[in-house]
Design a protein around this motif. Structure first.
Motif, PDB file in Angstrom:
ATOM      1  N   LEU A  41      40.864  21.192  50.272  1.00 36.28           N
ATOM      2  CA  LEU A  41      40.302  21.091  48.926  1.00 36.28           C
ATOM      3  C   LEU A  41      40.338  19.647  48.438  1.00 36.28           C
ATOM      4  CD1 LEU A  41      39.065  22.649  46.575  1.00 36.28           C
ATOM      5  CD2 LEU A  41      41.365  23.117  45.745  1.00 36.28           C
ATOM      6  N   GLU A  42      41.381  18.922  48.806  1.00 36.09           N
ATOM      7  CA  GLU A  42      41.526  17.524  48.381  1.00 36.09           C
ATOM      8  C   GLU A  42      40.425  16.626  48.944  1.00 36.09           C
ATOM      9  OE1 GLU A  42      44.153  19.121  50.161  1.00 36.09           O
ATOM     10  OE2 GLU A  42      44.940  19.897  48.278  1.00 36.09           O
ATOM     11  N   ASP A  43      39.789  17.054  50.028  1.00 33.07           N
ATOM     12  CA  ASP A  43      38.734  16.248  50.650  1.00 33.07           C
ATOM     13  C   ASP A  43      37.397  16.366  49.930  1.00 33.07           C
ATOM     14  OD1 ASP A  43      40.568  15.535  52.597  1.00 33.07           O
ATOM     15  OD2 ASP A  43      39.906  17.081  53.998  1.00 33.07           O
ATOM     16  N   ALA A  44      37.232  17.404  49.127  1.00 29.98           N
ATOM     17  CA  ALA A  44      35.954  17.657  48.447  1.00 29.98           C
ATOM     18  C   ALA A  44      35.788  16.722  47.256  1.00 29.98           C
ATOM     19  CB  ALA A  44      35.887  19.104  47.984  1.00 29.98           C
ATOM     20  N   PRO A  45      34.617  16.101  47.123  1.00 32.61           N
ATOM     21  CA  PRO A  45      34.386  15.260  45.952  1.00 32.61           C
ATOM     22  C   PRO A  45      34.255  16.114  44.694  1.00 32.61           C
ATOM     23  CG  PRO A  45      32.393  15.426  47.267  1.00 32.61           C
ATOM     24  CD  PRO A  45      33.478  16.135  48.026  1.00 32.61           C
ATOM     25  N   ASN A  46      34.654  15.578  43.582  1.00 32.02           N
ATOM     26  CA  ASN A  46      34.557  16.306  42.314  1.00 32.02           C
ATOM     27  C   ASN A  46      33.108  16.548  41.936  1.00 32.02           C
ATOM     28  OD1 ASN A  46      37.317  16.375  41.979  1.00 32.02           O
ATOM     29  ND2 ASN A  46      37.365  14.534  40.735  1.00 32.02           N
ATOM     30  N   GLY A  47      32.876  17.697  41.304  1.00 32.13           N
ATOM     31  CA  GLY A  47      31.585  17.972  40.699  1.00 32.13           C
ATOM     32  C   GLY A  47      30.562  18.687  41.545  1.00 32.13           C
ATOM     33  N   MET A  48      30.886  19.008  42.794  1.00 26.53           N
ATOM     34  CA  MET A  48      29.912  19.759  43.596  1.00 26.53           C
ATOM     35  C   MET A  48      29.839  21.184  43.062  1.00 26.53           C
ATOM     36  SD  MET A  48      30.520  18.419  47.471  1.00 26.53           S
ATOM     37  CE  MET A  48      29.018  19.172  48.054  1.00 26.53           C
ATOM     38  N   ARG A  49      28.656  21.739  43.046  1.00 31.41           N
ATOM     39  CA  ARG A  49      28.454  23.077  42.470  1.00 31.41           C
ATOM     40  C   ARG A  49      29.315  24.137  43.159  1.00 31.41           C
ATOM     41  NH1 ARG A  49      22.617  26.034  41.931  1.00 31.41           N
ATOM     42  NH2 ARG A  49      23.282  27.566  40.426  1.00 31.41           N
ATOM     43  N   SER A  50      29.356  24.096  44.479  1.00 32.20           N
ATOM     44  CA  SER A  50      30.107  25.069  45.259  1.00 32.20           C
ATOM     45  C   SER A  50      30.566  24.405  46.552  1.00 32.20           C
ATOM     46  CB  SER A  50      29.227  26.281  45.576  1.00 32.20           C
ATOM     47  OG  SER A  50      29.880  27.182  46.420  1.00 32.20           O
ATOM     48  N   ILE A  51      31.769  24.712  46.994  1.00 33.27           N
ATOM     49  CA  ILE A  51      32.284  24.180  48.257  1.00 33.27           C
ATOM     50  C   ILE A  51      32.959  25.293  49.040  1.00 33.27           C
ATOM     51  CG2 ILE A  51      32.618  21.826  47.398  1.00 33.27           C
ATOM     52  CD1 ILE A  51      35.660  22.546  47.239  1.00 33.27           C
ATOM     53  N   TRP A  52      33.105  25.065  50.340  1.00 32.75           N
ATOM     54  CA  TRP A  52      33.834  25.963  51.222  1.00 32.75           C
ATOM     55  C   TRP A  52      34.946  25.178  51.899  1.00 32.75           C
ATOM     56  CZ3 TRP A  52      32.970  31.109  51.491  1.00 32.75           C
ATOM     57  CH2 TRP A  52      31.780  31.589  50.954  1.00 32.75           C
ATOM     58  N   ASN A  60      35.787  29.941  49.226  1.00 30.86           N
ATOM     59  CA  ASN A  60      34.691  29.414  48.416  1.00 30.86           C
ATOM     60  C   ASN A  60      35.210  29.084  47.026  1.00 30.86           C
ATOM     61  OD1 ASN A  60      31.728  30.740  46.901  1.00 30.86           O
ATOM     62  ND2 ASN A  60      31.958  28.717  47.748  1.00 30.86           N
ATOM     63  N   TYR A  61      34.890  27.883  46.545  1.00 25.61           N
ATOM     64  CA  TYR A  61      35.257  27.430  45.207  1.00 25.61           C
ATOM     65  C   TYR A  61      34.004  27.005  44.465  1.00 25.61           C
ATOM     66  CZ  TYR A  61      40.097  27.070  46.854  1.00 25.61           C
ATOM     67  OH  TYR A  61      41.339  27.340  47.360  1.00 25.61           O
ATOM     68  N   GLU A  69      37.452  26.109  40.997  1.00 27.63           N
ATOM     69  CA  GLU A  69      38.090  27.407  40.801  1.00 27.63           C
ATOM     70  C   GLU A  69      37.728  28.317  41.958  1.00 27.63           C
ATOM     71  OE1 GLU A  69      37.439  29.193  36.990  1.00 27.63           O
ATOM     72  OE2 GLU A  69      38.035  27.381  35.915  1.00 27.63           O
ATOM     73  N   TYR A  70      38.730  29.032  42.454  1.00 22.66           N
ATOM     74  CA  TYR A  70      38.542  29.958  43.565  1.00 22.66           C
ATOM     75  C   TYR A  70      37.516  31.025  43.199  1.00 22.66           C
ATOM     76  CZ  TYR A  70      39.594  33.887  46.649  1.00 22.66           C
ATOM     77  OH  TYR A  70      39.496  34.937  47.517  1.00 22.66           O
ATOM     78  N   ILE A  74      36.189  34.543  52.982  1.00 22.80           N
ATOM     79  CA  ILE A  74      35.699  35.289  54.125  1.00 22.80           C
ATOM     80  C   ILE A  74      36.720  35.089  55.236  1.00 22.80           C
ATOM     81  CG2 ILE A  74      33.888  35.518  55.872  1.00 22.80           C
ATOM     82  CD1 ILE A  74      31.914  34.450  53.816  1.00 22.80           C
ATOM     83  N   THR A  75      37.312  36.167  55.698  1.00 27.76           N
ATOM     84  CA  THR A  75      38.266  36.090  56.805  1.00 27.76           C
ATOM     85  C   THR A  75      37.513  36.149  58.126  1.00 27.76           C
ATOM     86  OG1 THR A  75      38.546  38.487  56.973  1.00 27.76           O
ATOM     87  CG2 THR A  75      39.993  37.321  55.413  1.00 27.76           C
TER      88      THR A  75
END
Length: 91
Positions: A41-52, A60-61, A69-70, A74-75
């Protein structure tokens, strides 16, 4: 760290069931930080609409109120149920 995905080919993946191919693709995208997929999660840049975040599960956040936010996960078992256990060419 060695680039574990650099030499991955379609032929290498084609011997695996489809759900394992999908999971390997997601892991490779996360390794390279592509298409909103990351290893942490720390690698994701701020402000992206959705990340995995791809690890033992695929999390998915969504960006909401200035933070991620979580939303869902998907397992590997979910992936198997969604994409199937058949190996391409054996249908």
């Amino acid at each position: 760290m060695a680039d574990q995905y650099r030499d991955m080919t379609a032929q290498q993946l084609s011997f695996h069931p489809y759900h394992k191919q999908v999971w390997a693709w997601w892991k490779a995208l996360a390794y390279y930080g592509m298409n909103g997929n990351y290893e942490r999660l720390e690698d994701a840049p701020n402000g992206m609409r959705s990340i995995w975040i791809i690890g033992k599960t695929n999390l998915n956040y969504i960006w909401k109120n200035g933070k991620y936010e979580y939303l869902q996960q998907i397992t590997k078992e979910d992936c198997k149920n969604i994409y199937g256990d058949k190996t391409p060419g054996t249908y």
